[in-house]
Write an enzyme that holds these catalytic residues in place. Structure first.
Site, short mmCIF file in Angstrom:
data_model
loop_
_atom_site.label_atom_id
_atom_site.label_comp_id
_atom_site.label_asym_id
_atom_site.label_seq_id
_atom_site.Cartn_x
_atom_site.Cartn_y
_atom_site.Cartn_z
N HIS A 157 -6.03 0.99 -3.28
CA HIS A 157 -5.02 0.56 -2.31
C HIS A 157 -4.51 -0.82 -2.70
O HIS A 157 -5.08 -1.48 -3.58
CB HIS A 157 -5.62 0.52 -0.90
CG HIS A 157 -6.73 -0.48 -0.75
ND1 HIS A 157 -6.62 -1.60 0.03
CD2 HIS A 157 -7.98 -0.54 -1.31
CE1 HIS A 157 -7.74 -2.30 -0.04
NE2 HIS A 157 -8.58 -1.67 -0.85
N HIS A 199 -1.90 1.04 6.98
CA HIS A 199 -2.46 0.86 5.65
C HIS A 199 -2.84 2.22 5.08
O HIS A 199 -3.23 3.13 5.82
CB HIS A 199 -3.69 -0.06 5.69
CG HIS A 199 -4.14 -0.51 4.34
ND1 HIS A 199 -3.36 -1.28 3.51
CD2 HIS A 199 -5.28 -0.27 3.66
CE1 HIS A 199 -4.02 -1.52 2.38
NE2 HIS A 199 -5.18 -0.90 2.44
N CYS A 209 0.82 -1.23 0.00
CA CYS A 209 0.00 0.00 0.00
C CYS A 209 0.85 1.26 0.00
O CYS A 209 0.59 2.19 -0.77
CB CYS A 209 -0.97 0.00 1.18
SG CYS A 209 -0.17 0.00 2.80
#
Length: 190
Positions: free
Chosen positions: A162, A145, A91
């Site tokens: 992502h 993330h 990510c």
């Protein structure tokens, strides 16, 4: 034969005094003034960064759509921890690769990326903004993330791209139970 304790201490003190004396005399302020001419000046060099500096309006007007377009070219790329190519990417690697490829500096690690720019409220999110998440639902912790907002379809439908650890690069809705419960903040990067 062992050296007595006092002799060891004396040697250390003497060594420290020599080092301190050398250090002080090597500094400009402790050197005696001389009457010789000033040293020749070196030409000034300007460090040029390969990255552009932009403000929020310029980012939104000129770069956000390009960031989204480039990020979408990674769709389907498999997840690879530490990866930052179309062979495999994580990510934070996705954000770093996309931004850096168009000349906008972005750190490599997600928690560092979360410190770039400034935080915006959910109702202020725009395409090109960044979203950050924690690993566990409804728990505080470190940012682990990240994603890039691609489009706003409605108040409960904010799409972002992502690198999913199980499904690779894809777009999801911020308001799914999984992401809504892990959401930390939205950031406008410039």
């Amino acid at each position: 034969m062992t050296v007595p304790f006092v002799a060891k201490c004396h040697r250390r003190v003497t060594l420290l005094a020599i080092l301190l004396s050398f250090t002080l005399t090597s500094c400009e302020i402790f050197r005696p003034a001389t009457t010789t001419s000033a040293p020749a000046r070196r030409p000034a060099t300007v460090a040029r960064s390969k990255y552009k500096t932009v403000d929020t309006q310029t980012y939104q007007r000129q770069y956000a759509s390009e960031v989204i377009r480039l990020a979408r070219t990674y769709t389907g790329t498999p997840y690879r921890s530490g990866g930052n190519t179309k062979d495999g990417i994580d990510c934070s690697g996705l954000l770093c690769s996309v931004f850096n490829s168009i000349g906008l500096e972005m750190p490599r690690i997600s928690w560092q990326q979360s410190e770039v720019g400034y935080e915006v409220e959910v109702n202020q999110i725009r395409p090109g903004d960044l979203l950050f998440f924690v690993p566990e639902h409804s728990k505080s912790g470190y940012v682990s993330h990240a994603g890039i907002v691609t489009e706003i379809k409605g108040r409960q439908d904010i799409r972002f791209i992502h690198a999913s650890s199980s499904r690779g690069v894809r777009e999801d809705n911020l308001f799914t139970n999984y992401f809504k419960g892990r959401f930390v903040k939205a950031v406008r990067p410039f």
